[in-house]
Design an enzyme around this catalytic site. Structure first.
Site, short mmCIF file in Angstrom:
data_model
loop_
_atom_site.label_atom_id
_atom_site.label_comp_id
_atom_site.label_asym_id
_atom_site.label_seq_id
_atom_site.Cartn_x
_atom_site.Cartn_y
_atom_site.Cartn_z
N THR A 144 0.83 -1.22 0.00
CA THR A 144 0.00 0.00 0.00
C THR A 144 0.86 1.25 0.00
O THR A 144 0.41 2.30 -0.45
CB THR A 144 -0.84 0.13 1.30
OG1 THR A 144 -0.04 -0.26 2.40
CG2 THR A 144 -2.11 -0.63 1.25
N GLY A 226 5.39 -6.46 4.22
CA GLY A 226 5.80 -6.75 5.59
C GLY A 226 6.30 -8.18 5.76
O GLY A 226 6.32 -8.96 4.80
N CYS A 277 10.22 2.26 3.23
CA CYS A 277 10.83 1.32 4.18
C CYS A 277 12.26 1.74 4.52
O CYS A 277 12.81 1.31 5.52
CB CYS A 277 10.83 -0.09 3.59
SG CYS A 277 11.57 -0.15 1.94
P1 NAD Z 1 1.66 -5.67 3.95
O1 NAD Z 1 2.61 -6.74 4.34
O2 NAD Z 1 0.47 -5.42 4.78
O3 NAD Z 1 1.12 -5.94 2.47
C1 NAD Z 1 1.99 -6.17 1.38
C2 NAD Z 1 1.30 -7.03 0.35
O4 NAD Z 1 1.19 -8.36 0.83
C3 NAD Z 1 -0.12 -6.60 0.02
O5 NAD Z 1 -0.37 -6.80 -1.35
C4 NAD Z 1 -0.98 -7.53 0.87
O6 NAD Z 1 -2.26 -7.69 0.32
C5 NAD Z 1 -0.17 -8.80 0.83
N1 NAD Z 1 -0.30 -9.68 1.98
C6 NAD Z 1 0.08 -9.39 3.24
N2 NAD Z 1 -0.11 -10.47 4.04
C7 NAD Z 1 -0.63 -11.44 3.23
C8 NAD Z 1 -1.04 -12.80 3.45
N3 NAD Z 1 -0.96 -13.36 4.64
N4 NAD Z 1 -1.51 -13.51 2.40
C9 NAD Z 1 -1.61 -12.96 1.17
N5 NAD Z 1 -1.23 -11.68 0.90
C10 NAD Z 1 -0.75 -10.94 1.92
O7 NAD Z 1 2.53 -4.33 3.80
P2 NAD Z 1 2.05 -2.85 3.50
O8 NAD Z 1 1.47 -2.27 4.73
O9 NAD Z 1 1.28 -2.77 2.25
O10 NAD Z 1 3.47 -2.20 3.23
C11 NAD Z 1 4.32 -1.76 4.25
C12 NAD Z 1 5.35 -2.79 4.63
O11 NAD Z 1 6.11 -3.17 3.49
C13 NAD Z 1 6.36 -2.22 5.61
O12 NAD Z 1 6.72 -3.18 6.54
C14 NAD Z 1 7.52 -1.82 4.72
O13 NAD Z 1 8.77 -1.79 5.39
C15 NAD Z 1 7.49 -2.93 3.71
N6 NAD Z 1 8.09 -2.52 2.44
C16 NAD Z 1 9.28 -3.06 2.09
C17 NAD Z 1 9.89 -2.67 0.92
C18 NAD Z 1 11.21 -3.22 0.50
O14 NAD Z 1 11.64 -2.95 -0.61
N7 NAD Z 1 11.92 -3.98 1.33
C19 NAD Z 1 9.27 -1.73 0.08
C20 NAD Z 1 8.03 -1.22 0.47
C21 NAD Z 1 7.44 -1.63 1.65
#
Ligand code: NAD
Length: 470
Positions: A144, A226, A277
């Site tokens: 997101t 995450g 992040c």
């Molecule tokens: P999130 O983990 O809530 O969601 C990320 C994606 O995973 C979404 O599309 C979500 O629908 C999907 N998802 C999450 N849990 C799932 C599950 N159990 N089953 C199926 N799909 C699932 O993260 P967010 O809030 O959208 O983004 C923020 C997080 O992402 C922060 O922790 C940030 O540090 C990390 N992030 C990391 C990077 C990187 O390059 N390392 C880049 C951007 C964001």
């Protein structure tokens, strides 16, 4: 019996009328909609698989042309403005000017086909090349916090590497993600690319992501999000790239240029309201310069909370136990202060406060323009605390110091994918620092700052005993 011409005409007319009414499709041809958005995951993946096969027959020049089409579509001014506004509106996170900048950087600074290089070994036994080939269909899960940026960045890298991609966006960024997939499909079609190189589903959901992870035609998974989703892709048994959470600490010691450090920290920690992040999430300052650093940070637009009661009230407002409340993630500093009943002075960008090291603001990844400051007795203690605050994610760390030994010690200790010295955190992703950009920083699986070559298979091609012309 003789059949008159009139009777034949009548019979033919009758038959044509009957056929037309029984099969209306013959009478009104169905217009094929090909915008990359499919009603279910299976048909999306099958279409991408067909596209990937067709794509194998296209040249590197073709790939470069398609990448250029993505860059052009994503940097059209009306599209940049639309994506930024739509992201803020739909996700409730971040700010429009920074999102315009992030999308533009994603479109312009993501490496394309030039990132794909062939290695060669030449010797007495002949010539061997190591070529990079596509995986086929990649399943990419996007967050997101950078919804359109990640789709642009991943699309360029994955298509430059010769793959097709199925996106599984966060349901809370659905409208924007679907719009962008449609926009990129239109641009690719105009450039002559195979249909369905970039696809998604009309209803992104956890179930659809699971179906994608399990599908046999998906050869590689790339998760940006995450810890939960990173763990999930890594346990599928497929080739997975995991780009997970961070909690970047910034250390400031007594040798630093404090005015510059304060500006870099405030700029980095407020970029898109602290959503990246990579953004500074806590400051560990050597005690002797902590007050002066705070003074300069305030001059740069930080608002300091001094009373413990207010800091506690802020914690109750924005946190649910140990986790940040979604509705406060990526909000403007002035909006968060208003939630405390404080009218922010004009130009307020960040909320700062001094806390103990154990405070949840230090230990949790807040993703809000709230930046705690912890005092350390010297730079060695500051580095040790920074190491603990990062929780072993090995994601990003920052230091402001002119002491070469401190810079070296912290780099060695942190072992982070990105280590920025004397700049804002975003210098680490190529914004005001050397190097290309990515929105998928793969710490857990080790690819680092992903680019086209991360989405390739390495293959060896051997010519025995020949073509070594030395
Ligand atoms: P999130 O983990 O809530 O969601 C990320 C994606 O995973 C979404 O599309 C979500 O629908 C999907 N998802 C999450 N849990 C799932 C599950 N159990 N089953 C199926 N799909 C699932 O993260 P967010 O809030 O959208 O983004 C923020 C997080 O992402 C922060 O922790 C940030 O540090 C990390 N992030 C990391 C990077 C990187 O390059 N390392 C880049 C951007 C964001």
């Amino acid at each position: 019996m003789t059949i008159s011409a009139e009777l034949i005409t009548q019979v033919v007319r009758e038959v044509v009328r009957e056929v037309a009414s029984a099969t209306p499709a013959l009478a009104t041809p169905v217009k094929e909609v090909c915008d990359g958005v499919f009603p279910d995951m299976n048909s999306a993946i099958e279409a991408a698989d067909q596209a990937a096969r067709e794509y194998l027959g296209h040249s590197m020049k073709d790939r470069a042309k398609y990448v250029a089409a993505i860059r052009e579509a994503a940097t059209r001014q009306e599209n940049l403005e639309y994506m930024a506004k739509a992201a803020v509106e739909e996700t409730g996170m971040g700010n429009v000017p920074d999102k315009i900048a992030k999308n533009r950087f994603a479109a312009l600074l993501t490496p394309g086909t030039e990132d794909i290089v062939t290695e060669a070994l030449s010797g007495d036994d002949g010539l061997t090349t190591i070529e990079t080939s596509p995986f086929g269909v990649i399943g990419a899960i996007t967050p997101t916090t950078n919804p359109s940026e990640t789709i642009i960045n991943n699309s360029i890298g994955m298509l430059a590497a010769g793959n097709a991609v199925v996106f599984s966006p966060h349901p809370r960024a659905k409208q924007l993600s679907l719009w962008l997939v449609r926009e990129l499909n239109a641009a690719l079609a105009a450039a002559g690319a195979p249909k369905n190189l970039i696809v998604t589903v009309s209803e992104p959901s956890e179930e659809n992501t699971k179906a994608m992870m399990e599908h046999k035609l998906i050869r590689m998974l790339v998760a940006t999000g995450g810890p939960g989703i990173v763990r999930a892709v890594m346990s599928t048994g497929k080739k997975a790239i995991g780009a997970g959470a961070g909690n970047p600490p910034v250390v400031v010691d007594q040798t630093a240029d404090l005015k510059k450090a304060a500006k870099c920290i405030v700029d980095g920690a407020t970029f898109d309201n602290n959503l990246p992040c990579t953004a500074e999430k806590e400051v560990i300052a050597v005690g002797s310069i902590a007050d002066l650093l705070r003074f300069h940070m305030i001059k740069e637009g930080a608002y300091e909370l001094r009373e413990r009661a207010l800091i506690d009230k802020l914690q109750a407002l924005v946190m649910d136990g140990k986790r940040p409340k979604t509705e406060w993630i990526g909000k403007d500093a002035s909006v968060i202060l208003a939630g405390l009943g404080i009218e922010a002075p004009a130009g307020t960008r960040l909320i700062i406060m001094e806390t103990e090291f154990e405070h949840l603001f230090v230990q949790s990844e807040l993703m809000m323009p709230i930046l705690p400051i912890v005092r350390a007795k010297d730079v060695n203690e500051a580095i040790d605390l920074a190491y603990q605050a990062e929780h072993g994610f090995r994601h990003t760390a920052i230091i402001h110091s002119l002491d070469v030994n401190a810079l070296t010690r912290m780099g060695r200790k942190m072992q982070t994918t990105i280590f920025v010295k004397n700049g804002p955190s975003y210098a680490g992703i190529g914004i005001g620092g050397e190097g290309y950009i990515t929105f998928t920083i793969a710490g857990p699986t080790g690819e680092g700052l992903t680019s086209a070559r991360s989405f390739c298979r390495r293959r060896r091609c051997v010519l025995a005993g020949g073509l070594n012309v030395r």
